[in-house]
Design an enzyme around this catalytic site. Structure first.
Site, PDB file in Angstrom:
ATOM      1  N   HIS A  35      -6.619  -7.421  12.608  1.00  0.00           N
ATOM      2  CA  HIS A  35      -5.359  -6.654  12.605  1.00  0.00           C
ATOM      3  C   HIS A  35      -4.995  -6.299  14.035  1.00  0.00           C
ATOM      4  O   HIS A  35      -5.834  -5.834  14.799  1.00  0.00           O
ATOM      5  CB  HIS A  35      -5.557  -5.384  11.767  1.00  0.00           C
ATOM      6  N   LYS A  91       0.847  -1.206   0.000  1.00  0.00           N
ATOM      7  CA  LYS A  91       0.000   0.000   0.000  1.00  0.00           C
ATOM      8  C   LYS A  91       0.881   1.255   0.000  1.00  0.00           C
ATOM      9  O   LYS A  91       2.098   1.163   0.264  1.00  0.00           O
ATOM     10  CB  LYS A  91      -0.911  -0.013   1.233  1.00  0.00           C
ATOM     11  N   CYS A 140      14.273  23.498   5.253  1.00  0.00           N
ATOM     12  CA  CYS A 140      13.418  24.297   4.365  1.00  0.00           C
ATOM     13  C   CYS A 140      12.541  23.361   3.521  1.00  0.00           C
ATOM     14  O   CYS A 140      12.692  22.149   3.566  1.00  0.00           O
ATOM     15  CB  CYS A 140      14.256  25.140   3.410  1.00  0.00           C
ATOM     16  N   TYR A 168      15.665  29.941   8.106  1.00  0.00           N
ATOM     17  CA  TYR A 168      14.432  30.597   8.560  1.00  0.00           C
ATOM     18  C   TYR A 168      14.357  30.684  10.081  1.00  0.00           C
ATOM     19  O   TYR A 168      14.758  29.754  10.779  1.00  0.00           O
ATOM     20  CB  TYR A 168      13.209  29.814   8.074  1.00  0.00           C
ATOM     21  N   ASP A 199      12.573  22.890   0.253  1.00  0.00           N
ATOM     22  CA  ASP A 199      13.273  22.227  -0.845  1.00  0.00           C
ATOM     23  C   ASP A 199      14.757  22.016  -0.568  1.00  0.00           C
ATOM     24  O   ASP A 199      15.463  21.470  -1.405  1.00  0.00           O
ATOM     25  CB  ASP A 199      13.176  23.071  -2.126  1.00  0.00           C
ATOM     26  N   ARG A 203       0.783 -10.952   6.728  1.00  0.00           N
ATOM     27  CA  ARG A 203       0.714  -9.719   5.911  1.00  0.00           C
ATOM     28  C   ARG A 203       1.893  -8.819   6.295  1.00  0.00           C
ATOM     29  O   ARG A 203       1.832  -8.065   7.268  1.00  0.00           O
ATOM     30  CB  ARG A 203      -0.592  -8.967   6.190  1.00  0.00           C
ATOM     31  N   ARG A 259     -10.810   0.036  14.251  1.00  0.00           N
ATOM     32  CA  ARG A 259     -10.657   0.740  12.982  1.00  0.00           C
ATOM     33  C   ARG A 259     -11.736   0.262  12.019  1.00  0.00           C
ATOM     34  O   ARG A 259     -12.746   0.918  11.866  1.00  0.00           O
ATOM     35  CB  ARG A 259      -9.230   0.494  12.451  1.00  0.00           C
TER      36      ARG A 259
HETATM   37  C1  LIG Z   1      -0.431  -1.822   6.755  1.00  0.00           C
HETATM   38  C2  LIG Z   1      -1.059  -3.112   7.099  1.00  0.00           C
HETATM   39  C3  LIG Z   1      -0.264  -4.272   7.267  1.00  0.00           C
HETATM   40  C4  LIG Z   1       1.256  -4.240   7.236  1.00  0.00           C
HETATM   41  O1  LIG Z   1       1.757  -3.648   8.402  1.00  0.00           O
HETATM   42  P1  LIG Z   1       3.339  -3.649   8.701  1.00  0.00           P
HETATM   43  O2  LIG Z   1       3.427  -3.236  10.110  1.00  0.00           O
HETATM   44  O3  LIG Z   1       3.943  -2.656   7.770  1.00  0.00           O
HETATM   45  O4  LIG Z   1       3.823  -5.031   8.436  1.00  0.00           O
HETATM   46  C5  LIG Z   1      -0.912  -5.468   7.475  1.00  0.00           C
HETATM   47  N1  LIG Z   1      -2.265  -5.534   7.531  1.00  0.00           N
HETATM   48  C6  LIG Z   1      -3.052  -4.442   7.401  1.00  0.00           C
HETATM   49  C7  LIG Z   1      -4.529  -4.598   7.479  1.00  0.00           C
HETATM   50  C8  LIG Z   1      -2.482  -3.204   7.195  1.00  0.00           C
HETATM   51  O5  LIG Z   1      -3.259  -2.127   7.086  1.00  0.00           O
END
Ligand SMILES: *Cc1c(COP(=O)(O)O)cnc(C)c1O
Length: 378
Positions: free
Chosen positions: A169, A41, A317, A270, A319, A226, A140
């Site tokens: 998750h 992602k 800054c 700055y 850039d 995952r 979530r």
């Molecule tokens: C982003 C995400 C992951 C991966 O998480 P990491 O900590 O980068 O391994 C796995 N499952 C879901 C649902 C996520 O949103």
């Protein structure tokens, strides 16, 4: 005429062979039954989702890709990627037909979306692939009880829908402790699976583990893990983690555009947040917060050049940034590249070290690397 490659002032070198090595390191933690989802992602945490997906597909290194949004999955399909792709977010009603047509696996946790998926798949005369999402404590996305999960499951029941998976998750898998909330979350998830089982329902892909949980909680790997951050060579765990040999795959560098001798008692940048106490050599570098250089590194962070740290002077800054290059006065010239983060084995600062300087997360620092930073794949 100069091409873009010759004019871009910051570059990110991404080592795809190291990406494959990192995946191999994770697979050594898995039993043969557990599949591997590569989470790509946010443009693969800004490393570039399409080139990395191509590399992984060629090497047959991932069974699944995971993305947050449909647009990311469509980008991969448009690039010819054929590996299964799961979208973690729920589908919008108007996008369901396209997801089904592009063979993209959808996350479902509402009966309204479920009904629309069934109706759309029937109308298209195609099979929609879905995973149910359980919220076991992240607060979530997902359903929290079996009763809710069952309603969604029932709404999905159709010869045109393949309910392939069910997942949750973890909120806090960074540390392996006996009282970890991860255990509580897993038992809530298992409870829901058990109730499906009493109805004779099993799922092909049960999955719970992100990178941290894959490393810390092998007992929860189930049918698939995952892995996101770990792909890119970073280990988010703390405490007594199991050993895993990961190498950062990305080195971010920027060009020195100006070098000057600087007197004592003058301010830099700055808001005049830095004053020189003694004469310095200052290098100006063409990378700023618009390129993802954390502004919180103002007066705190450093770049490296040939293993020497060059401290950031004053405020970062948009850039550009100014460095104290006194330590490499003789060596550093306009046009040279200095390193923001990279591989500690090459005396670069790691993303983790930079994250510590900045007091920010390594996820955030990686994802911020901007579009002006040219990506070079090795
Ligand atoms: C982003 C995400 C992951 C991966 O998480 P990491 O900590 O980068 O391994 C796995 N499952 C879901 C649902 C996520 O949103």
């Amino acid at each position: 005429m100069m091409n873009f490659e010759e004019v871009s002032l910051a570059k990110s070198t991404i080592h795809t062979d190291l990406l494959l090595n990192n995946i191999t390191a994770f697979k050594e933690l898995l039993t043969g039954q557990t599949k591997f989802m590569a989470v790509i992602k946010a443009n693969a945490y800004s490393h570039g989702a399409v080139p990395l997906a191509r590399k992984m597909e060629e090497a047959a290194a991932a069974n699944y890709f995971g993305v947050a949004q449909l647009s990311e999955a469509l980008e991969l399909r448009a690039a010819g990627i054929q590996t299964p792709i799961l979208v973690f977010n729920s589908m919008r009603m108007e996008n369901i037909a396209e997801a089904i047509q592009q063979n993209i696996t959808m996350t479902v946790f509402s009966t309204e979306v479920a009904e629309k998926i069934v109706a759309t798949a029937e109308k298209l005369d195609l099979i929609a692939k879905v995973h149910l999402k359980i919220d076991s404590g992240m607060a979530r996305l997902g359903v929290t009880t079996f009763e809710e999960a069952w309603k969604v499951y029932e709404a999905l029941t159709s010869p045109h829908v393949f309910i392939e998976g069910i997942y949750t998750h973890f909120a806090d898998a960074y540390e392996q402790t006996t009282d970890s909330f991860t255990h509580e979350q897993f038992s809530r998830y298992q409870e829901i699976l058990a109730q499906f089982e009493t109805k004779g329902i099993a799922f092909e892909l049960r999955h719970t583990c992100n990178t941290a949980a894959t490393i810390n909680f092998p007992e929860y790997h189930l049918d698939m893990v995952r892995v996101g951050l770990g792909l890119y060579g970073l280990n988010p765990t703390v405490g007594e983690a199991r050993a895993i040999d990961l190498t950062p795959i990305e080195t971010v560098q920027a060009t020195v555009t100006h070098i000057k001798d600087f007197p004592a008692g003058e301010s830099v940048g700055y808001n005049r947040t830095f004053f020189s106490e003694k004469p310095l050599r200052i290098a100006t570098v063409a990378m700023g917060y618009a390129d993802g250089l954390a502004k919180s590194l103002s007066n705190k962070g450093a770049f490296t050049y040939q293993g020497q740290q060059l401290p950031i002077l004053g405020a970062v800054c948009m850039d550009q940034v100014m460095l104290d290059s006194s330590a490499v006065e003789a060596e550093l010239a306009v046009g040279d590249l200095v390193t923001y983060f990279g591989n500690p084995a090459h005396q670069d600062l790691s993303v983790q070290e930079v994250a510590d300087f900045a007091d920010e997360s390594e996820y955030d620092l990686l994802c911020r690397i901007g579009n002006r930073v040219e990506r070079v794949y090795k």
